[in-house]
Design a protein around this motif. Sequence first.
Motif, PDB file in Angstrom:
ATOM      1  N   THR A   1      -2.097 -10.210   6.815  1.00  0.00           N
ATOM      2  CA  THR A   1      -1.246  -9.974   7.976  1.00  0.00           C
ATOM      3  C   THR A   1      -0.390  -8.724   7.849  1.00  0.00           C
ATOM      4  OG1 THR A   1      -1.096 -12.376   8.297  1.00  0.00           O
ATOM      5  CG2 THR A   1       0.528 -11.010   9.443  1.00  0.00           C
ATOM      6  N   TYR A   2       0.311  -8.571   6.749  1.00  0.00           N
ATOM      7  CA  TYR A   2       1.364  -7.570   6.695  1.00  0.00           C
ATOM      8  C   TYR A   2       0.850  -6.206   6.246  1.00  0.00           C
ATOM      9  CZ  TYR A   2       3.889 -11.720   7.677  1.00  0.00           C
ATOM     10  OH  TYR A   2       4.285 -12.871   8.312  1.00  0.00           O
ATOM     11  N   ASP A   3      -0.086  -6.157   5.321  1.00  0.00           N
ATOM     12  CA  ASP A   3      -0.663  -4.862   4.972  1.00  0.00           C
ATOM     13  C   ASP A   3      -1.419  -4.261   6.151  1.00  0.00           C
ATOM     14  OD1 ASP A   3      -0.300  -4.014   2.042  1.00  0.00           O
ATOM     15  OD2 ASP A   3      -0.738  -6.139   1.853  1.00  0.00           O
ATOM     16  N   TYR A   4      -2.172  -5.101   6.865  1.00  0.00           N
ATOM     17  CA  TYR A   4      -2.914  -4.577   8.017  1.00  0.00           C
ATOM     18  C   TYR A   4      -1.953  -4.121   9.109  1.00  0.00           C
ATOM     19  CZ  TYR A   4      -6.283  -4.049  11.758  1.00  0.00           C
ATOM     20  OH  TYR A   4      -7.039  -3.532  12.779  1.00  0.00           O
ATOM     21  N   SER A   5      -0.939  -4.919   9.391  1.00  0.00           N
ATOM     22  CA  SER A   5       0.033  -4.535  10.410  1.00  0.00           C
ATOM     23  C   SER A   5       0.717  -3.224  10.036  1.00  0.00           C
ATOM     24  CB  SER A   5       1.086  -5.645  10.574  1.00  0.00           C
ATOM     25  OG  SER A   5       0.493  -6.851  10.998  1.00  0.00           O
TER      26      SER A   5
ATOM     27  N   SER B   1      -0.502  -0.858   8.191  1.00  0.00           N
ATOM     28  CA  SER B   1      -1.440   0.263   8.305  1.00  0.00           C
ATOM     29  C   SER B   1      -1.551   0.764   9.737  1.00  0.00           C
ATOM     30  CB  SER B   1      -2.823  -0.146   7.782  1.00  0.00           C
ATOM     31  OG  SER B   1      -3.498  -0.982   8.711  1.00  0.00           O
ATOM     32  N   LEU B   2      -1.204  -0.091  10.708  1.00  0.00           N
ATOM     33  CA  LEU B   2      -1.211   0.310  12.117  1.00  0.00           C
ATOM     34  C   LEU B   2       0.176   0.727  12.599  1.00  0.00           C
ATOM     35  CD1 LEU B   2      -4.035  -0.954  11.957  1.00  0.00           C
ATOM     36  CD2 LEU B   2      -3.583  -2.059  14.143  1.00  0.00           C
ATOM     37  N   GLN B   3       1.138   0.792  11.679  1.00  0.00           N
ATOM     38  CA  GLN B   3       2.513   1.200  11.966  1.00  0.00           C
ATOM     39  C   GLN B   3       3.191   0.275  12.985  1.00  0.00           C
ATOM     40  OE1 GLN B   3       3.360   5.402  12.336  1.00  0.00           O
ATOM     41  NE2 GLN B   3       1.368   5.959  11.473  1.00  0.00           N
ATOM     42  N   ILE B   4       2.874  -1.013  12.908  1.00  0.00           N
ATOM     43  CA  ILE B   4       3.570  -2.000  13.734  1.00  0.00           C
ATOM     44  C   ILE B   4       4.926  -2.272  13.110  1.00  0.00           C
ATOM     45  CG2 ILE B   4       3.504  -4.386  14.555  1.00  0.00           C
ATOM     46  CD1 ILE B   4       0.422  -4.132  14.486  1.00  0.00           C
TER      47      ILE B   4
ATOM     48  N   GLU C   1      -0.152 -13.537  15.120  1.00  0.00           N
ATOM     49  CA  GLU C   1      -0.543 -13.625  16.519  1.00  0.00           C
ATOM     50  C   GLU C   1      -0.271 -12.341  17.304  1.00  0.00           C
ATOM     51  OE1 GLU C   1       1.545 -16.875  18.351  1.00  0.00           O
ATOM     52  OE2 GLU C   1       3.414 -16.442  17.292  1.00  0.00           O
ATOM     53  N   HIS C   2      -0.006 -11.260  16.610  1.00  0.00           N
ATOM     54  CA  HIS C   2       0.114  -9.964  17.274  1.00  0.00           C
ATOM     55  C   HIS C   2      -1.254  -9.587  17.857  1.00  0.00           C
ATOM     56  CE1 HIS C   2       0.647  -5.622  17.828  1.00  0.00           C
ATOM     57  NE2 HIS C   2       1.963  -5.828  17.755  1.00  0.00           N
ATOM     58  N   PRO C   3      -1.297  -8.917  19.016  1.00  0.00           N
ATOM     59  CA  PRO C   3      -2.597  -8.520  19.584  1.00  0.00           C
ATOM     60  C   PRO C   3      -3.476  -7.730  18.617  1.00  0.00           C
ATOM     61  CG  PRO C   3      -0.876  -8.224  21.201  1.00  0.00           C
ATOM     62  CD  PRO C   3      -0.184  -8.617  19.927  1.00  0.00           C
ATOM     63  N   ALA C   4      -2.865  -6.900  17.779  1.00  0.00           N
ATOM     64  CA  ALA C   4      -3.653  -6.143  16.803  1.00  0.00           C
ATOM     65  C   ALA C   4      -4.297  -7.077  15.778  1.00  0.00           C
ATOM     66  CB  ALA C   4      -2.773  -5.116  16.097  1.00  0.00           C
TER      67      ALA C   4
ATOM     68  N   LYS D   1      -9.183  -9.876  13.719  1.00  0.00           N
ATOM     69  CA  LYS D   1      -9.834 -11.133  13.335  1.00  0.00           C
ATOM     70  C   LYS D   1     -11.041 -11.424  14.231  1.00  0.00           C
ATOM     71  CE  LYS D   1      -5.766 -13.130  13.297  1.00  0.00           C
ATOM     72  NZ  LYS D   1      -4.643 -14.085  13.194  1.00  0.00           N
ATOM     73  N   ALA D   2     -10.977 -11.010  15.494  1.00  0.00           N
ATOM     74  CA  ALA D   2     -12.134 -11.197  16.374  1.00  0.00           C
ATOM     75  C   ALA D   2     -13.306 -10.343  15.904  1.00  0.00           C
ATOM     76  CB  ALA D   2     -11.758 -10.854  17.811  1.00  0.00           C
TER      77      ALA D   2
END
Length: 451
Positions: free
Chosen positions: A270-274, A276-279, A287-290, A295-296
């Motif tokens: 969750t947090y490393d990926y978020s 990396s997108l600068q969220i 449950e963030h759209p990103a 996951k989809a």
Amino acid sequence: MSADYPHAGVLGAAFQQRAAQRLGGTDELLERTYPGDPGTRQPVHTVYLPADTFTADTARQWGIRAAESVAGIGVRALGERVAPEGVAPELIDQMVRAVEHKLTTEPIEDLRLDFEDGFGDRGDAEEDEWAVRAARTVAEAVRAGTAPPFIGIRFKCFEAPTRDRGLRTLDLFLTTLVREGGLQEAGMSEDGLPHGLILTLPKVSALEQVEVMVEACEQLENALGLPAGRLRFEVQMETAPMILGPDGTCLIPSMLHRTSGRVEALHYGTYDYSDSLQIAAAYQSMEHPAADHAKAVMQVAVAGTGVRLSDGSTNILPAGDEQQKLGAWRLHARLVRRSLERGYYQGWDLHPAQLPTRFFATYFFYREGFAAAAHRLRVYRSRSVPGIEAADVADEPATARALARFVHRGVLCGAISEQELQEGADIGTQELFALAHPKAAVPAASTTGGN
């Protein structure tokens, strides 16, 4: 004209033969790369903890701490507050007993001794020592029967600054486990490794990193006398290039199909990926759209391959006063349920107090849907069984497989007993398995969550 086909047609045996020749390679590719889910038990969660904090008694202690965390509110009251709306009181009572039993018998299903973020950079000498000690402690827990059914390590990633360290920790852990673990003498495993051994490769951003992991597994197997293919691993999906690579394509399919079947799961970070997108930190969430988009993509990429998925974690922990804990429990239960509804049957837990809501949400998910699924399975299997009303739904084979997989997962995690399965769906576990996983071999015995 064949006696089997009394009516004349245009496409004859010669065309069928040409079609078979042309599609033979495709048939082999589909069979090899899309075998379907194996139908074996998938843990409902993975618990991460720093490698130097693990003891042979860790799982039991987490169960005790989990029970203590709900002592103020009571397990029954917590069950009421996280139960889906409209659930009958008797089902809540049943789930309370199941969760209490789970916390005393198998509070952790999958445990990862963390040498990455949870361990940090302590220098080579100290990490060497802990890699060896971790292997010996895992062996001790397996011999004592206190290890979770799935256990392993997460080592550092294969990016340049930590590559050598990650490979060395992996090497020391496995070498010690095989050569000094004593598991063969204890009769726990024929090859000297725990049956539920899992290795986790984090922060993957390129296909080549996974290929290096495959080569490392092959060399370790050869050197340690392990059967070919024994070492498999999870990939943590924590970077944007895994979803959209430099060539404009998703890297996941190539990663799965070019690694000799060694990748057994994708875990969303969750947090490393978020990051990396600068969220912004306040909005980083499962449950963030990103997160839903990533996951989809993962879900489509692994469909039919037999590779499992795991959702990530929430860092809102039930660790404050009773009001804070109740809010965190409700959030956690809702996120677990949300993941299950979207087809992610596993997630990460970071604190003992998250265990009660993990199991409550999971058991409610399967128990709430069991009666309807059992009825539809009975109707599908026989439209004229005495005592069953006229068919009120016309399920196709694909839907019947989905119903069977849902129920089978409920049995494997312990939410549904084999007796309840027989009484509710009029089907045994082996027949259920065959319906749920027609491509897989029926296992000799099911390994369930024991609830």
